[in-house]
Structure formats: structure tokens, C-alpha cells
Design an enzyme around this catalytic site. Structure first.
Site, PDB file in Angstrom:
ATOM      1  N   HIS A 247       0.833  -1.209   0.000  1.00  0.00           N
ATOM      2  CA  HIS A 247       0.000   0.000   0.000  1.00  0.00           C
ATOM      3  C   HIS A 247       0.869   1.261   0.000  1.00  0.00           C
ATOM      4  CE1 HIS A 247      -3.135  -2.610   2.269  1.00  0.00           C
ATOM      5  NE2 HIS A 247      -3.663  -2.365   1.095  1.00  0.00           N
TER       6      HIS A 247
ATOM      7  N   LYS B  86     -19.040  -6.078   8.011  1.00  0.00           N
ATOM      8  CA  LYS B  86     -17.858  -6.933   7.996  1.00  0.00           C
ATOM      9  C   LYS B  86     -16.992  -6.641   9.214  1.00  0.00           C
ATOM     10  CE  LYS B  86     -14.486  -7.258   4.626  1.00  0.00           C
ATOM     11  NZ  LYS B  86     -14.055  -6.953   3.252  1.00  0.00           N
TER      12      LYS B  86
ATOM     13  N   ARG C 271      -2.111  -6.261  -8.430  1.00  0.00           N
ATOM     14  CA  ARG C 271      -1.015  -7.189  -8.144  1.00  0.00           C
ATOM     15  C   ARG C 271      -0.881  -8.199  -9.266  1.00  0.00           C
ATOM     16  NH1 ARG C 271      -3.221  -7.484  -2.188  1.00  0.00           N
ATOM     17  NH2 ARG C 271      -5.020  -7.167  -3.504  1.00  0.00           N
TER      18      ARG C 271
ATOM     19  N   SER D  56      -2.866  -7.721   2.799  1.00  0.00           N
ATOM     20  CA  SER D  56      -3.184  -7.668   4.238  1.00  0.00           C
ATOM     21  C   SER D  56      -3.544  -9.058   4.745  1.00  0.00           C
ATOM     22  CB  SER D  56      -4.342  -6.709   4.489  1.00  0.00           C
ATOM     23  OG  SER D  56      -4.014  -5.421   4.062  1.00  0.00           O
TER      24      SER D  56
HETATM   25  P1  ADP Z   1      -9.860  -3.749  -0.579  1.00  0.00           P
HETATM   26  O1  ADP Z   1     -10.576  -4.512   0.490  1.00  0.00           O
HETATM   27  O2  ADP Z   1     -10.619  -2.539  -1.057  1.00  0.00           O
HETATM   28  O3  ADP Z   1      -9.309  -4.578  -1.710  1.00  0.00           O
HETATM   29  P2  ADP Z   1      -7.118  -3.503   0.386  1.00  0.00           P
HETATM   30  O4  ADP Z   1      -6.656  -2.738   1.582  1.00  0.00           O
HETATM   31  O5  ADP Z   1      -6.927  -4.982   0.392  1.00  0.00           O
HETATM   32  O6  ADP Z   1      -8.636  -3.093   0.212  1.00  0.00           O
HETATM   33  O7  ADP Z   1      -6.428  -2.926  -0.925  1.00  0.00           O
HETATM   34  C1  ADP Z   1      -6.603  -1.587  -1.327  1.00  0.00           C
HETATM   35  C2  ADP Z   1      -6.041  -1.431  -2.734  1.00  0.00           C
HETATM   36  O8  ADP Z   1      -4.631  -1.604  -2.729  1.00  0.00           O
HETATM   37  C3  ADP Z   1      -6.594  -2.456  -3.743  1.00  0.00           C
HETATM   38  O9  ADP Z   1      -6.752  -1.820  -4.997  1.00  0.00           O
HETATM   39  C4  ADP Z   1      -5.502  -3.497  -3.801  1.00  0.00           C
HETATM   40  O10 ADP Z   1      -5.498  -4.167  -5.050  1.00  0.00           O
HETATM   41  C5  ADP Z   1      -4.272  -2.617  -3.647  1.00  0.00           C
HETATM   42  N1  ADP Z   1      -3.112  -3.360  -3.136  1.00  0.00           N
HETATM   43  C6  ADP Z   1      -2.965  -3.944  -1.928  1.00  0.00           C
HETATM   44  N2  ADP Z   1      -1.759  -4.529  -1.803  1.00  0.00           N
HETATM   45  C7  ADP Z   1      -1.120  -4.326  -2.997  1.00  0.00           C
HETATM   46  C8  ADP Z   1       0.171  -4.707  -3.543  1.00  0.00           C
HETATM   47  N3  ADP Z   1       1.020  -5.445  -2.838  1.00  0.00           N
HETATM   48  N4  ADP Z   1       0.454  -4.329  -4.810  1.00  0.00           N
HETATM   49  C9  ADP Z   1      -0.423  -3.614  -5.527  1.00  0.00           C
HETATM   50  N5  ADP Z   1      -1.637  -3.218  -5.092  1.00  0.00           N
HETATM   51  C10 ADP Z   1      -1.984  -3.571  -3.854  1.00  0.00           C
END
Ligand code: ADP
Length: 162
Positions: free
Chosen positions: A17, A41, A90, A128
Site C-alpha cells: 500500500h 464486515k 497485483r 493484508s
Molecule cells: P480492498 O478490500 O478494497 O481490496 P485492500 O486494503 O486490500 O482493500 O487494498 C486496497 C487497494 O490496494 C486495492 O486496490 C488493492 O489491489 C491494492 N493493493 C494492496 N496490496 C497491494 C500490492 N502489494 N500491490 C499492488 N496493489 C496492492
């Protein structure tokens, strides 16, 4: 002034992030990293703790603000005067969901565009949920999360022990 929102769960914020955020902060005048609050959630960390850990992790970025919101992201974007949503990609597996989400958002709010960013390869696999899994099984997460997250989780390990 170009304002972008980076919405997500950030449960917890990771180095993936942060890498996306660093790129976005160089592209836009202001970036708001916005923790989506979903009352249906139950998350790993409470939303206010996620916000606090993000604030500590992004304090070196001058044009980045941290907030939490409930409801539709585009409504939140309008409220903040933002015209860009940042999302990260990703792998191909992210693509279908992210594509649907961005198309739904642009059908609802054509003035708000989604910009997709990727991380440096070394952060690409970090999510995460992987971090939660490693942490809950007593693995070392220090390489994958910002220092404030590492400190908080390590100091509160007893809260998560079953
Ligand atoms: P959500 O529940 O909305 O997916 P996240 O916190 O998991 O929330 O992710 C927020 C954004 O950051 C999403 O678009 C996710 O694809 C992106 N993201 C998270 N980790 C990575 C990473 N390692 N590389 C690229 N994008 C990432």
C-alpha cells in the site's frame, strides 16, 4: 488542485500500500487514503486503529491525508472534491474485480476516474490477508509492514492469542 482518493480496507496497511501511495503522492496535489468502514464486515483491526497506524506510517508524505468513510466511494470522492480513485493491481486475479468496480463507479460518477498503479516487484505479492495469516501463526512480518504496524502487532500479540 487534483485530489485523489486511495480507498481500501488497509487491515492493516502494508508496504505494498505504501509503495502505491508514494507513487500517487508524486502524481497528485493531494491524496486521501480512506479506510472503508463496512458495518457488515468485522475486520481484523478496528477502523480507528487502522487509521492511527496509517497516520503514523505516512507522516513523511506532506500531501497525504488519512480518513475513514462509510458508503459509496464515489459519494465520498464527491464530498472531498476528488476526481481520481487510486487502486492497486497485483496479479491478473485482481484485474477482473477491479475492472468491474471501476466500471460500476464510472457508470455512477463519470467525473471520477480510476487510476491503476502497481508496486515494485518486491512488494507485489503482499496483501493484508497474507500478513494476518503469517502474524497469527507467529511468523515474521517485519519485511512486509511499516514499522508502526509491526510494533503495534508485536506489542499486542496477546490480544490475538486464542
Ligand atoms: P480492498 O478490500 O478494497 O481490496 P485492500 O486494503 O486490500 O482493500 O487494498 C486496497 C487497494 O490496494 C486495492 O486496490 C488493492 O489491489 C491494492 N493493493 C494492496 N496490496 C497491494 C500490492 N502489494 N500491490 C499492488 N496493489 C496492492
Amino acid at each position: 488542485m487534483k485530489i485523489a482518493i486511495y480507498p481500501g480496507s488497509f487491515d492493516p496497511i502494508t508496504k505494498g500500500h505504501l509503495d502505491i501511495l508514494e507513487t500517487a503522492s508524486g502524481m497528485f496535489d493531494k491524496v486521501i487514503i480512506a479506510v472503508a468502514h463496512n458495518s457488515q464486515k468485522h475486520g481484523f483491526l478496528p477502523v480507528d486503529k487502522r487509521v492511527e497506524l496509517i497516520e503514523k506510517s505516512v507522516k513523511n508524505f506532506e500531501n497525504v491525508k488519512v480518513d475513514a468513510f462509510e458508503g459509496l466511494t464515489i459519494n465520498y470522492a464527491h464530498k472531498k472534491g476528488a476526481t481520481v480513485l487510486i487502486r492497486g493491481l497485483r496479479a491478473v486475479s485482481d484485474f477482473e474485480y477491479e475492472m468491474q468496480l471501476s466500471q460500476a463507479n464510472s457508470a455512477l460518477a463519470p467525473d471520477v476516474k480510476t487510476v491503476f498503479l502497481t508496486t515494485k516487484p518486491k512488494y507485489n505479492f503482499i496483501s493484508s490477508s497474507t500478513i494476518k495469516e503469517i502474524f497469527l501463526n507467529n511468523g515474521d512480518i517485519s519485511k512486509f509492514v511499516p514499522e508502526p504496524v509491526f510494533e503495534y502487532l508485536n506489542n499486542s500479540q496477546n490480544l490475538f492469542d486464542n
